[in-house]
Motif scaffolding. Structure first.
Motif, PDB file in Angstrom:
ATOM      1  N   ALA A  77       0.920  -1.150   0.078  1.00  0.00           N
ATOM      2  CA  ALA A  77       0.150  -0.059  -0.018  1.00  0.00           C
ATOM      3  C   ALA A  77       0.759   0.979  -0.196  1.00  0.00           C
ATOM      4  O   ALA A  77       1.993   1.138   0.344  1.00  0.00           O
ATOM      5  CB  ALA A  77      -0.939   0.038   1.349  1.00  0.00           C
ATOM      6  N   MET A  78       0.062   2.300  -0.506  1.00  0.00           N
ATOM      7  CA  MET A  78       0.846   3.573  -0.408  1.00  0.00           C
ATOM      8  C   MET A  78       0.742   4.177   0.970  1.00  0.00           C
ATOM      9  O   MET A  78      -0.560   4.506   1.367  1.00  0.00           O
ATOM     10  CB  MET A  78       0.638   4.419  -1.421  1.00  0.00           C
ATOM     11  CG  MET A  78       0.713   3.869  -2.857  1.00  0.00           C
ATOM     12  SD  MET A  78       2.655   4.013  -3.360  1.00  0.00           S
ATOM     13  CE  MET A  78       2.659   5.839  -3.713  1.00  0.00           C
ATOM     14  N   ASP A  79       1.945   4.662   1.855  1.00  0.00           N
ATOM     15  CA  ASP A  79       1.477   5.248   3.015  1.00  0.00           C
ATOM     16  C   ASP A  79       1.909   6.754   2.877  1.00  0.00           C
ATOM     17  O   ASP A  79       2.513   7.255   2.380  1.00  0.00           O
ATOM     18  CB  ASP A  79       2.614   4.788   4.084  1.00  0.00           C
ATOM     19  CG  ASP A  79       2.150   3.399   4.990  1.00  0.00           C
ATOM     20  OD1 ASP A  79       0.969   3.400   4.984  1.00  0.00           O
ATOM     21  OD2 ASP A  79       2.852   2.873   5.129  1.00  0.00           O
ATOM     22  N   MET A  80       0.718   7.574   3.457  1.00  0.00           N
ATOM     23  CA  MET A  80       0.708   9.087   3.437  1.00  0.00           C
ATOM     24  C   MET A  80       0.935   9.479   4.768  1.00  0.00           C
ATOM     25  O   MET A  80       0.877   8.833   5.671  1.00  0.00           O
ATOM     26  CB  MET A  80      -0.304   9.652   2.978  1.00  0.00           C
ATOM     27  CG  MET A  80      -0.996   9.001   1.181  1.00  0.00           C
ATOM     28  SD  MET A  80       0.279   9.310   0.028  1.00  0.00           S
ATOM     29  CE  MET A  80       0.001  11.030  -0.367  1.00  0.00           C
ATOM     30  N   ALA A  81       1.400  10.711   5.001  1.00  0.00           N
ATOM     31  CA  ALA A  81       1.823  11.287   6.158  1.00  0.00           C
ATOM     32  C   ALA A  81       0.570  11.418   7.055  1.00  0.00           C
ATOM     33  O   ALA A  81       0.687  11.286   8.341  1.00  0.00           O
ATOM     34  CB  ALA A  81       2.370  12.640   6.147  1.00  0.00           C
ATOM     35  N   ASN A  82      -0.501  11.803   6.594  1.00  0.00           N
ATOM     36  CA  ASN A  82      -2.015  11.908   7.212  1.00  0.00           C
ATOM     37  C   ASN A  82      -3.150  11.546   6.506  1.00  0.00           C
ATOM     38  O   ASN A  82      -2.905  11.255   5.156  1.00  0.00           O
ATOM     39  CB  ASN A  82      -1.997  13.401   8.094  1.00  0.00           C
ATOM     40  CG  ASN A  82      -2.099  14.359   6.728  1.00  0.00           C
ATOM     41  OD1 ASN A  82      -2.794  14.400   5.876  1.00  0.00           O
ATOM     42  ND2 ASN A  82      -0.891  15.130   6.831  1.00  0.00           N
ATOM     43  N   ASN A  83      -4.222  11.437   7.281  1.00  0.00           N
ATOM     44  CA  ASN A  83      -5.367  10.864   6.572  1.00  0.00           C
ATOM     45  C   ASN A  83      -5.840  11.993   5.427  1.00  0.00           C
ATOM     46  O   ASN A  83      -6.540  11.507   4.518  1.00  0.00           O
ATOM     47  CB  ASN A  83      -6.446  10.622   7.472  1.00  0.00           C
ATOM     48  CG  ASN A  83      -7.410   9.554   6.935  1.00  0.00           C
ATOM     49  OD1 ASN A  83      -7.135   8.365   6.470  1.00  0.00           O
ATOM     50  ND2 ASN A  83      -8.841   9.831   6.845  1.00  0.00           N
ATOM     51  N   GLY A  84      -5.752  13.292   5.768  1.00  0.00           N
ATOM     52  CA  GLY A  84      -6.102  14.310   4.788  1.00  0.00           C
ATOM     53  C   GLY A  84      -5.370  14.182   3.473  1.00  0.00           C
ATOM     54  O   GLY A  84      -6.121  14.399   2.494  1.00  0.00           O
ATOM     55  N   MET A  85      -4.238  13.815   3.304  1.00  0.00           N
ATOM     56  CA  MET A  85      -3.623  13.430   2.059  1.00  0.00           C
ATOM     57  C   MET A  85      -4.173  12.351   1.284  1.00  0.00           C
ATOM     58  O   MET A  85      -4.328  12.098   0.088  1.00  0.00           O
ATOM     59  CB  MET A  85      -2.053  13.396   2.530  1.00  0.00           C
ATOM     60  CG  MET A  85      -1.409  14.643   2.836  1.00  0.00           C
ATOM     61  SD  MET A  85       0.500  14.408   3.232  1.00  0.00           S
ATOM     62  CE  MET A  85       1.101  14.088   1.430  1.00  0.00           C
ATOM     63  N   VAL A  86      -4.546  11.390   2.447  1.00  0.00           N
ATOM     64  CA  VAL A  86      -5.144   9.824   1.888  1.00  0.00           C
ATOM     65  C   VAL A  86      -6.460  10.353   1.052  1.00  0.00           C
ATOM     66  O   VAL A  86      -6.624   9.782  -0.170  1.00  0.00           O
ATOM     67  CB  VAL A  86      -5.269   8.933   2.872  1.00  0.00           C
ATOM     68  CG1 VAL A  86      -6.118   7.765   2.391  1.00  0.00           C
ATOM     69  CG2 VAL A  86      -3.970   8.523   3.374  1.00  0.00           C
ATOM     70  N   LEU A  87      -7.367  11.187   1.762  1.00  0.00           N
ATOM     71  CA  LEU A  87      -8.663  11.314   1.271  1.00  0.00           C
ATOM     72  C   LEU A  87      -8.273  12.354  -0.155  1.00  0.00           C
ATOM     73  O   LEU A  87      -9.177  11.988  -0.974  1.00  0.00           O
ATOM     74  CB  LEU A  87      -9.445  12.024   2.291  1.00  0.00           C
ATOM     75  CG  LEU A  87      -9.972  11.183   3.326  1.00  0.00           C
ATOM     76  CD1 LEU A  87     -10.844  12.067   4.282  1.00  0.00           C
ATOM     77  CD2 LEU A  87     -10.894  10.239   2.769  1.00  0.00           C
ATOM     78  N   SER A  88      -7.359  13.328   0.040  1.00  0.00           N
ATOM     79  CA  SER A  88      -7.074  14.029  -1.437  1.00  0.00           C
ATOM     80  C   SER A  88      -6.771  13.289  -2.388  1.00  0.00           C
ATOM     81  O   SER A  88      -7.382  13.333  -3.564  1.00  0.00           O
ATOM     82  CB  SER A  88      -6.245  14.927  -0.704  1.00  0.00           C
ATOM     83  OG  SER A  88      -5.806  15.854  -1.949  1.00  0.00           O
TER      84      SER A  88
END
Length: 293
Positions: free
Chosen positions: A216-227
């Protein structure tokens, strides 16, 4: 201390009440016992000391010299006990309540509702410790934890907290998957997760997606994931509460929903008595969860 030389504490408490009120009847009312019970305690103490402690003076009781001596010692002792008890109760009532919880739960569910708790309990200070790590409640001085999993944490008191469900979401048209098997066959570039949201991986494994294999691709926070997901770059596992506006507007669609049996959020506490503030917070969590189900 040689406890064999000390009379029954119940008898000493009865004599203290007798000394303060000056009559058997008043002492009995104070302790919510019978007149005869106070008289029996007095006789037991006089037998223990082999001395008269009080004599009848009409309807009242007059203390002897030895009785005054005992009453003074008991008064000082019980006052000191009362001060110690009050100090501990006040300290526990006033100190902040430390709560360990996942960052996702704090962001999505708890913080939007905290004003309602403080409206009811403005004197209770809450110290939140968001973390994906499993805290040791005793070692870290934590009053209460909110954990995500199957509820299997030996040595703690655990109760389910029924809150928002999780769903697999993506932008419309991103993928045509229609089953769990299809989800499991997707590659690492299809999945987006927040490194601070362990629930996403736990829930995904529970529905049969092996992220150790898939990736999976890990992002720094969930806001970036949703974007990223809204932009059509991939899909993610999210709390339904958080993405409800996107689902309602059609910006996102659900590919799978339905929590696996036993998996969810739990209130976790150490065995024993909680402070008044912690009890109030736990009761509030229960009531808020019930209104959301």
């Amino acid at each position: 201390m040689d406890w064999s030389r000390i009379p029954s504490l119940s008898a000493l408490r009865a004599f203290d009440a007798l000394a303060r009120h000056g009559s058997l009847s008043a002492a009995a009312r104070d302790l919510n016992v019978t007149h005869a019970a106070i008289a029996q305690h007095l006789r037991a103490l006089e037998a223990h000391f082999a001395e008269t402690l009080a004599t009848r003076d009409g309807q009242a009781m007059r203390l002897t010299e030895t009785g005054y001596e005992l009453a003074e010692a008991l008064g000082e002792g019980f006052d000191r006990i009362a001060e110690g008890v009050a100090s501990i109760l006040d300290r526990n009532a006033l100190r902040p309540i430390t709560v360990s919880l996942t960052p996702t739960f704090a962001e999505v569910w708890l913080m939007p509702r905290m004003r309602q708790f403080w409206d009811r309990h403005p004197d209770v200070e809450i110290r939140l410790l968001p973390s994906i790590l499993l805290s040791d409640l005793r070692r870290d001085g934590i009053d209460l934890a909110i954990r995500f999993g199957t509820g299997e944490w030996p040595g703690y008191e655990v109760e389910p907290l029924s809150v928002s469900r999780f769903v697999v979401v993506a932008a419309p048209g991103y993928t045509k998957v229609k089953s769990l098997d299809d989800l499991g066959s997707l590659g690492a570039y299809d999945w987006y997760f927040s490194s601070a949201a362990n629930e996403q991986r736990v829930w995904g494994r529970a529905i049969g997606v092996d992220f150790d294999k898939v990736g999976a691709m890990d992002m720094a926070n969930n806001g970036m994931v949703l974007s990223a997901v809204r932009s059509g770059l991939g899909l993610s596992i999210q709390s339904r509460t958080l993405v409800e506006p996107d689902l309602a507007s059609g910006q996102l669609v659900t590919l799978h929903e339905g929590d696996p049996e036993g998996l969810g959020y739990y209130i976790v506490t150490r065995p024993g008595v909680l402070t008044p503030g912690a009890r109030a917070f736990r009761a509030w969590l229960r009531s808020m969860a019930q209104t959301q189900t």
